[in-house]
Design a protein around this motif. Structure first.
Motif, PDB file in Angstrom:
ATOM      1  N   ALA A 175     -14.699  10.905 -10.336  1.00  0.00           N
ATOM      2  CA  ALA A 175     -15.269  12.231 -10.127  1.00  0.00           C
ATOM      3  C   ALA A 175     -16.788  12.157 -10.293  1.00  0.00           C
ATOM      4  O   ALA A 175     -17.297  11.357 -11.096  1.00  0.00           O
ATOM      5  N   PRO A 176     -17.538  12.966  -9.562  1.00  0.00           N
ATOM      6  CA  PRO A 176     -18.998  12.947  -9.675  1.00  0.00           C
ATOM      7  C   PRO A 176     -19.454  13.190 -11.112  1.00  0.00           C
ATOM      8  O   PRO A 176     -19.077  14.170 -11.747  1.00  0.00           O
ATOM      9  N   GLY A 177     -20.246  12.262 -11.622  1.00  0.00           N
ATOM     10  CA  GLY A 177     -20.769  12.389 -12.977  1.00  0.00           C
ATOM     11  C   GLY A 177     -19.765  12.109 -14.064  1.00  0.00           C
ATOM     12  O   GLY A 177     -20.113  12.196 -15.255  1.00  0.00           O
ATOM     13  N   ARG A 178     -18.520  11.788 -13.736  1.00  0.00           N
ATOM     14  CA  ARG A 178     -17.472  11.515 -14.730  1.00  0.00           C
ATOM     15  C   ARG A 178     -16.772  10.213 -14.364  1.00  0.00           C
ATOM     16  O   ARG A 178     -15.707  10.208 -13.735  1.00  0.00           O
ATOM     17  N   PRO A 179     -17.327   9.056 -14.697  1.00  0.00           N
ATOM     18  CA  PRO A 179     -16.719   7.780 -14.301  1.00  0.00           C
ATOM     19  C   PRO A 179     -15.348   7.528 -14.903  1.00  0.00           C
ATOM     20  O   PRO A 179     -14.639   6.621 -14.464  1.00  0.00           O
ATOM     21  N   ASP A 180     -14.965   8.319 -15.918  1.00  0.00           N
ATOM     22  CA  ASP A 180     -13.647   8.151 -16.529  1.00  0.00           C
ATOM     23  C   ASP A 180     -12.627   9.144 -15.993  1.00  0.00           C
ATOM     24  O   ASP A 180     -11.512   9.235 -16.512  1.00  0.00           O
ATOM     25  N   ARG A 181     -12.979   9.913 -14.974  1.00  0.00           N
ATOM     26  CA  ARG A 181     -12.072  10.878 -14.357  1.00  0.00           C
ATOM     27  C   ARG A 181     -11.794  10.487 -12.912  1.00  0.00           C
ATOM     28  O   ARG A 181     -12.686  10.018 -12.201  1.00  0.00           O
ATOM     29  N   ILE A 182     -10.574  10.709 -12.457  1.00  0.00           N
ATOM     30  CA  ILE A 182     -10.172  10.342 -11.102  1.00  0.00           C
ATOM     31  C   ILE A 182     -10.329  11.546 -10.180  1.00  0.00           C
ATOM     32  O   ILE A 182      -9.703  12.588 -10.399  1.00  0.00           O
ATOM     33  N   ALA A 183     -11.172  11.380  -9.157  1.00  0.00           N
ATOM     34  CA  ALA A 183     -11.293  12.433  -8.145  1.00  0.00           C
ATOM     35  C   ALA A 183     -10.206  12.299  -7.099  1.00  0.00           C
ATOM     36  O   ALA A 183      -9.677  13.302  -6.598  1.00  0.00           O
ATOM     37  N   ALA A 184      -9.850  11.079  -6.729  1.00  0.00           N
ATOM     38  CA  ALA A 184      -8.815  10.841  -5.718  1.00  0.00           C
ATOM     39  C   ALA A 184      -8.272   9.435  -5.885  1.00  0.00           C
ATOM     40  O   ALA A 184      -8.995   8.515  -6.290  1.00  0.00           O
ATOM     41  N   VAL A 185      -7.000   9.280  -5.593  1.00  0.00           N
ATOM     42  CA  VAL A 185      -6.348   7.972  -5.590  1.00  0.00           C
ATOM     43  C   VAL A 185      -6.319   7.459  -4.154  1.00  0.00           C
ATOM     44  O   VAL A 185      -6.020   8.210  -3.212  1.00  0.00           O
ATOM     45  N   LEU A 186      -6.615   6.182  -3.967  1.00  0.00           N
ATOM     46  CA  LEU A 186      -6.654   5.557  -2.646  1.00  0.00           C
ATOM     47  C   LEU A 186      -5.334   4.837  -2.392  1.00  0.00           C
ATOM     48  O   LEU A 186      -4.844   4.088  -3.244  1.00  0.00           O
ATOM     49  N   LEU A 187      -4.749   5.064  -1.231  1.00  0.00           N
ATOM     50  CA  LEU A 187      -3.393   4.623  -0.925  1.00  0.00           C
ATOM     51  C   LEU A 187      -3.391   3.515   0.119  1.00  0.00           C
ATOM     52  O   LEU A 187      -4.295   3.428   0.960  1.00  0.00           O
ATOM     53  N   ALA A 188      -2.343   2.698   0.093  1.00  0.00           N
ATOM     54  CA  ALA A 188      -2.181   1.624   1.071  1.00  0.00           C
ATOM     55  C   ALA A 188      -0.699   1.435   1.361  1.00  0.00           C
ATOM     56  O   ALA A 188       0.166   1.849   0.578  1.00  0.00           O
ATOM     57  N   LEU A 189      -0.421   0.810   2.494  1.00  0.00           N
ATOM     58  CA  LEU A 189       0.930   0.409   2.859  1.00  0.00           C
ATOM     59  C   LEU A 189       0.913  -1.056   3.277  1.00  0.00           C
ATOM     60  O   LEU A 189      -0.113  -1.558   3.746  1.00  0.00           O
ATOM     61  N   PRO A 190       2.047  -1.750   3.125  1.00  0.00           N
ATOM     62  CA  PRO A 190       2.074  -3.153   3.533  1.00  0.00           C
ATOM     63  C   PRO A 190       1.792  -3.297   5.028  1.00  0.00           C
ATOM     64  O   PRO A 190       2.239  -2.493   5.841  1.00  0.00           O
ATOM     65  N   GLY A 191       1.030  -4.316   5.389  1.00  0.00           N
ATOM     66  CA  GLY A 191       0.745  -4.624   6.779  1.00  0.00           C
ATOM     67  C   GLY A 191       0.955  -6.098   7.037  1.00  0.00           C
ATOM     68  O   GLY A 191       1.220  -6.869   6.097  1.00  0.00           O
ATOM     69  N   PRO A 192       0.862  -6.538   8.296  1.00  0.00           N
ATOM     70  CA  PRO A 192       1.090  -7.955   8.617  1.00  0.00           C
ATOM     71  C   PRO A 192       0.154  -8.894   7.862  1.00  0.00           C
ATOM     72  O   PRO A 192       0.506 -10.033   7.588  1.00  0.00           O
ATOM     73  N   GLU A 193      -1.039  -8.418   7.487  1.00  0.00           N
ATOM     74  CA  GLU A 193      -2.011  -9.272   6.815  1.00  0.00           C
ATOM     75  C   GLU A 193      -2.313  -8.769   5.407  1.00  0.00           C
ATOM     76  O   GLU A 193      -3.387  -9.032   4.862  1.00  0.00           O
ATOM     77  N   GLY A 194      -1.410  -8.029   4.806  1.00  0.00           N
ATOM     78  CA  GLY A 194      -1.619  -7.511   3.469  1.00  0.00           C
ATOM     79  C   GLY A 194      -1.744  -6.002   3.459  1.00  0.00           C
ATOM     80  O   GLY A 194      -1.599  -5.345   4.498  1.00  0.00           O
ATOM     81  N   PRO A 195      -1.991  -5.409   2.305  1.00  0.00           N
ATOM     82  CA  PRO A 195      -2.082  -3.946   2.217  1.00  0.00           C
ATOM     83  C   PRO A 195      -3.164  -3.389   3.140  1.00  0.00           C
ATOM     84  O   PRO A 195      -4.239  -3.965   3.282  1.00  0.00           O
ATOM     85  N   ARG A 196      -2.859  -2.219   3.720  1.00  0.00           N
ATOM     86  CA  ARG A 196      -3.777  -1.559   4.637  1.00  0.00           C
ATOM     87  C   ARG A 196      -4.001  -0.121   4.168  1.00  0.00           C
ATOM     88  O   ARG A 196      -3.052   0.601   3.866  1.00  0.00           O
ATOM     89  N   TYR A 197      -5.245   0.301   4.133  1.00  0.00           N
ATOM     90  CA  TYR A 197      -5.620   1.625   3.656  1.00  0.00           C
ATOM     91  C   TYR A 197      -5.018   2.708   4.551  1.00  0.00           C
ATOM     92  O   TYR A 197      -5.104   2.637   5.779  1.00  0.00           O
ATOM     93  N   VAL A 198      -4.389   3.736   3.918  1.00  0.00           N
ATOM     94  CA  VAL A 198      -3.778   4.815   4.694  1.00  0.00           C
ATOM     95  C   VAL A 198      -4.192   6.204   4.215  1.00  0.00           C
ATOM     96  O   VAL A 198      -3.615   7.196   4.637  1.00  0.00           O
ATOM     97  N   GLY A 199      -5.209   6.286   3.318  1.00  0.00           N
ATOM     98  CA  GLY A 199      -5.672   7.603   2.945  1.00  0.00           C
ATOM     99  C   GLY A 199      -5.878   7.766   1.451  1.00  0.00           C
ATOM    100  O   GLY A 199      -5.766   6.821   0.665  1.00  0.00           O
ATOM    101  N   ARG A 200      -6.173   9.009   1.059  1.00  0.00           N
ATOM    102  CA  ARG A 200      -6.456   9.337  -0.332  1.00  0.00           C
ATOM    103  C   ARG A 200      -5.743  10.616  -0.704  1.00  0.00           C
ATOM    104  O   ARG A 200      -5.423  11.444   0.142  1.00  0.00           O
TER     105      ARG A 200
END
Length: 571
Positions: A212-237
């Motif tokens: 979170a802005p100004g709060r490095p110990d707070r989570i603003a969003a979690v980043l998601l991935a799914l398995p892909g042919p070459e490893g995890p691939r980003y699919v959103g937040r």
């Protein structure tokens, strides 16, 4: 015949808003370009919802003019384009709407269809004042359904659960609830017609988080991935809201490398995590870029509750930092069949298995031929099915062996060439059975859902044999309705054949070969024929063969395709 009928518009609602089964119908919602079609003999005019002419963009729909009665038709519906898995998708449709006069190459590459959802004028009569129940009955009597025209099924409210399940697995983003006892209301947004958004559920990998802005110990969003042919691939937040226990677990997880396909704006502030954590989310489908649309957090998932497509990724183990995880994760609706199989041994999906799938069909195809020579079998497995040539006298796309050089793509030409026809034929058939044979319509709809779920897994390196056979069984059940006595089918039971049901095959490999056999080898024969999905064991290991027996006397049975089965280690 009217020159302009402004389309009726739905309000947003929920399934619970419809309480009286006698007054409501439930139908699929189709993502596409809403159009009203004004049809006369020899002429079709298409107007968008804003009364803009789009006739030139969809010349294929001139076919409607061939079916119009002398007094003409006015139809409400949606122009759709299907992706390679046969699902309506905005991406390919945008390529068609970007030009006013698509050339032949674009029309062939991105075919479109018209999903007819209502009848407003019929052969010189205004019918929009009739209740929807009667308009729908008259629409079905017109028999407009064909290769480019879909008259989708309309179900009673008592089938809502089945329709929801099918829509989720097919990849639709919503349903429609329509009052059966009210007239068409041009230009009005009304609660007599409700659009119900669908939330799909699935498990994802946690790739990282953004502070979170100004709060490095707070989570603003979690980043998601799914398995892909070459490893995890980003699919959103996704935001995690007040899930404090989940947040503590994520903050305590060790750092690691980022997934692939991360946008620059996200990567700039991200804190990446080592593979290990998985979570459940709900979403409203996928965007054109492959991201989850409007995901919402449903909690962390324990290691022993992961869905099959995440099981090959590292488990969280001791990396969870002692924080609790969600005791009741939301499961992906498309993985119910896999849940039941979780206690069975899983197939090895490693490089050795894939290299065997690439190499052995070529060497073992000859063995398949020789072993059946005394029985008079004619095999096409060796040269035709794998070297790039189709069956004799055809230019059909081949069914080559899948291997590391072409993971998940080898069946593409077959799917692109046949999928829209198959999807429309299936749904038109189901629509015709809803009134005359409801149990059969339900059975086919369940099969269609199974096929849709299988198509979702086309990019995975391998799939369990029993899951692949379930898709084949659903396909043959659907085609059996169309062929009747002209098609007979037999699928060996893995247990009876002494073959492990968890053996690995390339996804859709058996299904694509069966489709090829039915549509290119059996359908052209007046008497039809038979297909046998045979499971065999020999000194080289177990394999799955597709044997075709045309009914004409001049042709012998032959093996169209054979794929080796990779058995889990230790069995």
């Amino acid at each position: 015949m009217p020159d302009l009928v402004p389309p009726m518009l739905p309000a947003t609602g929920e399934l619970a808003d419809a309480t009286d089964p006698a007054r409501w119908a439930v139908e699929f919602g189709w993502e596409g370009h809403r159009c009203v079609a004004y049809v006369r003999r020899g002429r079709v005019r298409l107007l968008s919802s804003t009364a803009r002419s789009v006739t030139g963009s969809f010349p294929e729909l001139a076919v409607l003019a061939e079916q119009a009665p002398p007094g003409g038709l006015v139809l409400d519906g949606t122009v759709v384009a299907l992706d390679e898995a046969g699902r309506p998708s905005r991406g390919p449709l945008l390529r068609r709407t970007a030009t006013l006069t698509p050339d032949a190459a674009l029309r062939a590459e991105v075919p479109i269809g018209y999903v007819v959802t209502d009848l407003l004028w019929c052969d010189g009569r205004r019918v929009l004042e009739l209740p929807y129940r009667r308009r729908r009955a008259e629409l079905e009597k017109l028999a407009l359904a064909g290769p480019a025209i879909l008259v989708p099924p309309s179900f009673g409210l008592d089938e809502a659960e089945l329709v929801v399940r099918t829509a989720e697995q097919y990849g639709l983003d919503g349903l429609h609830l329509k009052r059966l006892d009210v007239p068409y209301q041009p230009g009005r947004r009304t609660r007599n017609w409700l659009r119900v958004p669908l939330r799909r559920r699935r498990q994802v990998l946690l790739a990282g988080w953004v502070p979170a802005p100004g709060r490095p110990d707070r989570i603003a969003a979690v980043l998601l991935a799914l398995p892909g042919p070459e490893g995890p691939r980003y699919v959103g937040r996704v935001g995690i809201g007040a899930a404090d226990a989940d947040a503590r677990t994520i903050l305590a997880a060790p750092s690691g490398p980022p997934p692939s396909a991360v946008p620059d704006g996200v990567a700039e502030h991200a804190r990446w995590l080592a593979p290990g954590l998985a979570a459940a989310v709900e979403h409203r489908g996928r965007t054109a870029a492959g991201r989850l649309a409007l995901p919402s957090w449903r909690g962390l998932v324990p290691d022993d509750e992961r869905d099959d497509d995440l099981l090959d990724m590292p488990a969280a183990g001791g990396s969870q930092g002692g924080g609790p995880v969600s005791p009741d994760p939301v499961r992906d609706t498309g993985t119910r069949a896999r849940d039941e199989a979780r206690s069975r041994p899983r197939a090895d999906a490693g490089a050795e298995a894939r290299s065997r799938a690439d190499a052995e069909p070529r060497s073992r195809a000859g063995a398949d031929v020789h072993s059946r020579a005394d029985a008079g079998a004619r095999s096409r497995t060796g040269t035709d099915a794998r070297s790039g040539a189709g069956p004799a006298g055809t230019d059909a796309a081949p069914v080559p062996a899948a291997g590391p050089e072409q993971p998940g793509t080898w069946h593409g030409p077959l799917s692109r060439r046949l999928e829209q026809h198959f999807v429309y034929n299936t749904l038109n058939t189901i629509a015709s059975l809803v009134r005359t044979d409801p149990p059969r319509a339900r059975e086919l709809l369940l099969g269609f859902a199974d096929l849709s779920r299988a198509a979702d897994r086309a990019e995975e390196p391998t799939i369990r044999l029993d899951e692949e056979l379930a898709a084949v069984r659903a396909y043959l059940q659907i085609e059996g309705t169309r062929f009747g006595a002209r098609l007979s089918a037999e699928i060996d039971d893995p247990a009876a054949a002494g073959v492990d049901p968890g053996a690995a095959v390339p996804p859709l490999s058996v299904l694509a070969a069966v489709r090829r056999g039915v549509q290119e080898e059996i359908e052209p024969v007046p008497g039809g024929g038979a297909v046998h999905v045979r499971l065999v064991t020999d000194p080289g290991g177990p394999s799955c063969r597709i044997e075709i027996r045309p009914a004409d006397a001049v042709r012998d049975p032959f093996v169209l395709f054979s794929v080796p089965l990779d058995v889990p280690e230790g069995l």
